[in-house]
Design an enzyme around this catalytic site. Structure first.
Site, mmCIF file in Angstrom:
data_model
loop_
_atom_site.group_PDB
_atom_site.id
_atom_site.type_symbol
_atom_site.label_atom_id
_atom_site.label_comp_id
_atom_site.label_asym_id
_atom_site.label_seq_id
_atom_site.Cartn_x
_atom_site.Cartn_y
_atom_site.Cartn_z
ATOM 1 N N GLU A 53 87.091 87.035 28.714
ATOM 2 C CA GLU A 53 87.273 87.492 30.087
ATOM 3 C C GLU A 53 85.981 88.131 30.608
ATOM 4 O OE1 GLU A 53 90.505 90.287 29.939
ATOM 5 O OE2 GLU A 53 89.248 91.921 29.160
ATOM 6 N N ASP A 91 85.613 98.336 34.080
ATOM 7 C CA ASP A 91 85.142 97.116 34.734
ATOM 8 C C ASP A 91 84.095 97.393 35.816
ATOM 9 O OD1 ASP A 91 87.261 96.058 33.202
ATOM 10 O OD2 ASP A 91 88.652 96.229 34.884
ATOM 11 N N HIS A 115 83.060 94.433 29.613
ATOM 12 C CA HIS A 115 83.217 94.162 31.049
ATOM 13 C C HIS A 115 82.087 94.797 31.847
ATOM 14 C CE1 HIS A 115 86.121 92.463 34.070
ATOM 15 N NE2 HIS A 115 85.050 92.820 34.758
#
Length: 353
Positions: free
Chosen positions: A225, A51, A290
């Site tokens: 996400e 991330d 991500h």
């Protein structure tokens, strides 16, 4: 004679003067050769870094990623040298009134002269993760004190939520995140809500994407996400991660709207039917996603930074390493990320480094 001296090379001028006067100083020793500089770098930038997030302020890049148990900032003048950047742990949850674990996906911003970190954490209650905000009034986010501003959530809808990111559009700020529709629904959807200040939401949340295509539904649960904002020309994009991180098919999707549209209207957003960045097994890139974006030092190049696993089946753990590569733009103004480049390949450094 004077004019002749001005036309001669410096070394010859010194020699001529030396012949005229025995008291003239000796010629200086030649300067040592400049050591060669490396114009390339290789991925991964670090061995571990799920991330990844990059925020530039002035000539400094600040990097953060998921560590699991704290918030750490790396500070560097050159993204290609991230591996040697100074690393500072700026916050841990071991303090009065804060009882958290599984610290995920931090993002650092500077708003109105103060620094803010948005991060996701499990408060060990309440059906899992929530998004939290920290504030720091220091000029340098690696110094000073981080003040806990608490959870950021829609009033009356304190539901599971992760991956908070901020959109600035039409003079307003909005929080985007990945969350659950209701408490007992594990499917992760993308939501947006207006912010009244950096730690408070006002009004209702609006869903702008849910897993609907097969490439968004690999693994369990189905996932949208990691929304990230990218602006170009008259368009605003949300680049998001789809499918579960436990699969090799974790990939990037794309939402598009006008740079002047109302982002709280679902109808403002157009969703790409196919992914825009996918795995590349031949180059040791499984589950790329991500991501974040930044520009080169001189502002002429656009770069994507993302995580990926080097081998199949490695899932959501610490094998995910941060990698970066330059990207371009399609004729319609949309981003063209290409394919994940091979580990160990020499790539030109961002322009200006």
């Amino acid at each position: 004679m004077t004019s002749l001296f001005r036309l001669l090379p410096g070394s010859l001028l010194v020699l001529t003067l030396a012949c005229q006067s025995s008291s003239a100083p000796p010629a200086p020793s030649p300067a040592p050769p400049t050591p060669p500089t490396t114009s390339t770098f290789t991925n991964p930038l670090l061995t571990v870094g799920p991330d990844p997030w990059v925020y530039r302020r002035g000539d400094v890049y600040y990097y953060m990623s998921t560590t699991g148990n704290n918030l750490t900032i790396r500070k560097t003048a050159k993204m290609s040298e991230l591996g040697s950047a100074v690393s500072t742990v700026v916050w841990t949850p071991q303090q009065a009134g804060v009882n958290q674990r599984e610290i995920w996906a931090p993002e650092l911003y500077n708003f109105d002269g103060k620094w803010y970190i948005y991060y996701s954490a499990n408060p060990m209650c309440c059906d899992g993760h929530r998004i939290n905000v920290l504030e720091n009034s220091s000029a340098d986010p690696t110094t000073g004190t981080w003040v806990d501003k608490g959870r950021i959530a829609v009033l009356g809808q304190d539901l599971w939520a992760i991956d908070g990111t901020v959109l600035e559009q039409n003079g307003k700020r909005y929080l985007l995140w990945s969350g659950h529709e209701v408490a007992n629904s594990p499917t992760q959807r993308l939501y947006i809500a207006e912010m009244s200040n950096p730690w408070t939401l006002i009004g209702a949340r609006v869903e702008i994407s849910r897993p609907e295509f097969s490439w968004e539904q690999q693994g369990t649960p189905a996932v949208n996400e990691g929304p990230e904002i990218l602006k170009h020309g008259d368009k605003t994009f949300v680049v998001y991660s789809a499918s579960h991180c436990s699969t090799d098919d974790y990939a990037l999707g794309l939402l598009t709207t006008s740079a002047t549209a109302d982002p709280l209207k679902t109808s403002s957003w157009t969703k790409a039917r196919t992914p825009v960045f996918v795995k590349n097994p031949a180059e040791q890139a499984y589950g790329p996603g991500h991501n974040a974006f930044f520009q080169s030092k001189d502002g002429t190049e656009d770069w994507i930074i993302y995580h990926a696993n080097p081998q199949s089946g490695q899932g959501c753990g610490d094998n995910r390493s941060p990698r970066m590569q330059k990207f371009t733009w399609n004729a319609d103004g949309s981003p063209n990320f290409g394919t994940p480049v091979a580990l160990g390949t020499a790539l030109p450094k961002p322009a200006g480094e």
